[in-house]
Write an enzyme that holds these catalytic residues in place. Structure first.
Site, PDB file in Angstrom:
ATOM      1  N   ASP A 183       0.846  -1.201   0.000  1.00 53.24           N
ATOM      2  CA  ASP A 183       0.000   0.000   0.000  1.00 53.24           C
ATOM      3  C   ASP A 183       0.879   1.247   0.000  1.00 53.24           C
ATOM      4  O   ASP A 183       1.627   1.474   0.955  1.00 53.24           O
ATOM      5  CB  ASP A 183      -0.899  -0.023   1.246  1.00 53.24           C
ATOM      6  CG  ASP A 183      -1.925   1.095   1.226  1.00 53.24           C
ATOM      7  OD1 ASP A 183      -1.875   1.933   0.308  1.00 53.24           O
ATOM      8  OD2 ASP A 183      -2.787   1.116   2.127  1.00 53.24           O
ATOM      9  N   HIS A 185      -0.498   4.307  -0.233  1.00 53.81           N
ATOM     10  CA  HIS A 185      -1.237   5.323   0.513  1.00 53.81           C
ATOM     11  C   HIS A 185      -1.258   6.674  -0.199  1.00 53.81           C
ATOM     12  O   HIS A 185      -1.384   7.708   0.458  1.00 53.81           O
ATOM     13  CB  HIS A 185      -0.555   5.501   1.891  1.00 53.81           C
ATOM     14  CG  HIS A 185      -1.494   5.367   3.044  1.00 53.81           C
ATOM     15  ND1 HIS A 185      -1.607   6.333   4.015  1.00 53.81           N
ATOM     16  CD2 HIS A 185      -2.352   4.394   3.390  1.00 53.81           C
ATOM     17  CE1 HIS A 185      -2.497   5.951   4.914  1.00 53.81           C
ATOM     18  NE2 HIS A 185      -2.968   4.787   4.557  1.00 53.81           N
ATOM     19  N   GLU A 209      -1.407  -0.940  -4.036  1.00 47.46           N
ATOM     20  CA  GLU A 209      -2.579  -0.124  -3.687  1.00 47.46           C
ATOM     21  C   GLU A 209      -2.231   1.355  -3.676  1.00 47.46           C
ATOM     22  O   GLU A 209      -1.185   1.744  -3.160  1.00 47.46           O
ATOM     23  CB  GLU A 209      -3.034  -0.581  -2.300  1.00 47.46           C
ATOM     24  CG  GLU A 209      -4.179   0.193  -1.701  1.00 47.46           C
ATOM     25  CD  GLU A 209      -4.660  -0.471  -0.415  1.00 47.46           C
ATOM     26  OE1 GLU A 209      -4.599  -1.721  -0.319  1.00 47.46           O
ATOM     27  OE2 GLU A 209      -5.079   0.247   0.503  1.00 47.46           O
ATOM     28  N   GLU A 235     -10.370   3.161  -1.691  1.00 50.34           N
ATOM     29  CA  GLU A 235     -10.813   3.490  -0.334  1.00 50.34           C
ATOM     30  C   GLU A 235     -11.217   4.956  -0.211  1.00 50.34           C
ATOM     31  O   GLU A 235     -11.940   5.314   0.706  1.00 50.34           O
ATOM     32  CB  GLU A 235      -9.722   3.139   0.680  1.00 50.34           C
ATOM     33  CG  GLU A 235      -8.484   4.010   0.592  1.00 50.34           C
ATOM     34  CD  GLU A 235      -7.330   3.440   1.418  1.00 50.34           C
ATOM     35  OE1 GLU A 235      -6.802   2.394   1.054  1.00 50.34           O
ATOM     36  OE2 GLU A 235      -6.970   4.056   2.424  1.00 50.34           O
ATOM     37  N   ASP A 258     -14.944   0.986   0.534  1.00 42.31           N
ATOM     38  CA  ASP A 258     -15.035   0.828   1.983  1.00 42.31           C
ATOM     39  C   ASP A 258     -16.514   0.875   2.335  1.00 42.31           C
ATOM     40  O   ASP A 258     -17.182   1.877   2.063  1.00 42.31           O
ATOM     41  CB  ASP A 258     -14.252   1.945   2.678  1.00 42.31           C
ATOM     42  CG  ASP A 258     -14.187   1.759   4.179  1.00 42.31           C
ATOM     43  OD1 ASP A 258     -15.261   1.550   4.799  1.00 42.31           O
ATOM     44  OD2 ASP A 258     -13.086   1.820   4.740  1.00 42.31           O
ATOM     45  N   HIS A 285     -12.091  -2.449   1.398  1.00 42.58           N
ATOM     46  CA  HIS A 285     -11.207  -1.791   2.368  1.00 42.58           C
ATOM     47  C   HIS A 285     -11.830  -1.906   3.746  1.00 42.58           C
ATOM     48  O   HIS A 285     -13.030  -1.668   3.899  1.00 42.58           O
ATOM     49  CB  HIS A 285     -11.104  -0.315   1.946  1.00 42.58           C
ATOM     50  CG  HIS A 285     -10.253   0.555   2.804  1.00 42.58           C
ATOM     51  ND1 HIS A 285     -10.776   1.577   3.575  1.00 42.58           N
ATOM     52  CD2 HIS A 285      -8.914   0.591   2.984  1.00 42.58           C
ATOM     53  CE1 HIS A 285      -9.781   2.208   4.184  1.00 42.58           C
ATOM     54  NE2 HIS A 285      -8.646   1.624   3.844  1.00 42.58           N
TER      55      HIS A 285
HETATM   56 MG   LIG Z   1      -4.908   1.776   1.714  1.00 42.15          MG
END
Ligand SMILES: [Mg+2]
Length: 382
Positions: A183, A185, A209, A235, A258, A285
């Site tokens: 991830d 981010h 991700e 997400e 999510d 997520h």
């Molecule tokens: Mg993430």
């Protein structure tokens, strides 16, 4: 049946629980929260309650459409998270009233159990190798790790070397058959992402991700075209209308809606079906609490393209309390050998310990994500 009350409790570590009560004694629970803005979502839930008190909670689709369209302004993290938690609670009520799990109302399960993954922490390669080996020893067949700390829009190639070294260490520790998700981010920008994503290819990620921010997904064709592993994101997308353009662009392989941010089970199902038409997988997520996880598992049960489920047990955010603490019976969410059976209880399939929620809400929380800075003092993506 009529809705009589909406009650909310902010609880540690960083969640918000909602209970919707009815005049027939059946109540439902949901988790309307977005990380770091729980109180704002809580206010939105109580504003939306004007549309809910006195309504029949079983008319879920009509209520969803009313909450979405009824206020003129729509979408985004706050409103869609508020709708999400309300939607979860309505499905919980409906399932409990009929004595069946939510997935029965959505057409019935397409699988017997759901593959789960967990997070591993650690910034140094040695910690990553040890933590990876530990979760594999617990029976997990996949885990996710952070890809890198902050990275400037144009940064030293050493940052890429360090990110690649961490993944290499994890791969060496667990061998070729364990799924490693990475991830980023949204911390990497286009100029660095191009090289970074290519250099990860030899380690066969399960997926990468958020290689760039959701605002920059239009860059994916340039930075991820031709890669030999899946790209995941979602997400920070909040409805099927947000997901549509990235599906059309064709460079995302896994959507990560999510269930507490994307309008709940009702909208999550529609996003999953939309993804199916593009031959794209979903992996909901879920770094949140037991109600978000239960809602995710209800969708996983009926979504043929769902292949793995995130969960937050033991994650570094969960200080003070963890996912199973708030359940009367933790058994339905106890992961064994990296899988969870499809939930069989009525409604969302978990029973919340209301007395414990009330007790922990006295402490509550004001969780905020860290604010990071680059070496030159400018603010960095977290
Ligand atoms: Mg993430």
């Amino acid at each position: 049946m009529k809705i009589t009350a909406l009650k909310t409790w902010p609880v540690p570590p960083r969640w918000l629980f909602l209970k919707i009560e009815t005049d027939e004694g059946v109540a439902g629970w949901g988790e309307p929260v977005i990380e770091g803005r729980a109180a704002t979502v809580e206010a939105a839930v109580h504003e939306l309650s004007d549309y809910l008190i006195g309504r029949d909670p079983r008319r879920i689709e009509d209520i969803w459409q009313t909450l979405y369209r009824g206020g003129f302004y729509r979408g985004g993290p706050i409103l869609m998270s508020a709708i999400a938690g309300i939607d979860q609670a309505l499905w919980d009520i409906k399932g409990k009233a009929l004595g069946v799990p939510v997935h029965e109302l959505l057409g019935g399960a397409v699988r017997d159990r759901m593959r789960m993954y967990c997070w591993i922490g650690g910034d140094r390669p040695a910690d990553i190798a040890r933590n990876a080996a530990e979760v594999v020893a617990k029976g997990f067949t996949a885990f996710k790790m952070n890809g890198s700390p902050e990275m400037a829009i144009v940064d030293s190639h050493r940052k890429i070397d360090e990110a690649v070294a961490r993944v290499a260490e994890a791969r060496a520790a667990v061998g070729p058959d364990i799924g490693i998700a990475i991830d980023f981010h949204g911390r990497v920008h286009r100029p660095m992402a191009k090289a970074l994503l290519r250099e990860l290819e030899p380690f066969h990620p399960l997926f990468v991700e958020e290689p760039v921010l959701p605002e920059h997904l239009h860059c994916l064709p340039q930075i991820a075209g031709g890669l030999g592993y899946p790209i995941a994101t979602g997400e920070r997308l909040f409805s099927r209308y947000d997901f549509r353009p990235i599906l059309e662009a064709g460079h995302v392989d896994i959507l990560q809606p999510d269930l507490s941010h994307c309008g709940g089970i009702t909208e999550g199902r529609k996003i999953a079906v939309l993804a199916e038409t593009y031959d794209v997988a979903i992996a909901p997520h879920c770094p949140l609490g037991p109600l978000t996880l239960a809602a995710s598992l209800q969708l996983d049960a009926v979504a043929h393209n769902a292949f793995i489920q995130e969960q937050s047990m033991g994650i570094h955010y969960n200080t003070g309390n963890d996912v199973l603490d708030y359940l009367v019976d933790p058994a339905p969410l106890q992961i064994a050998d990296g899988y969870l059976p499809i939930l069989s209880g009525p409604g969302l399939g978990v029973e919340i310990n209301e007395a414990f929620v009330i007790e922990r809400a006295k402490e509550g929380h004001r969780w905020r994500n860290p604010t990071w800075r680059h070496d030159d003092g400018s603010v960095a993506e977290w």
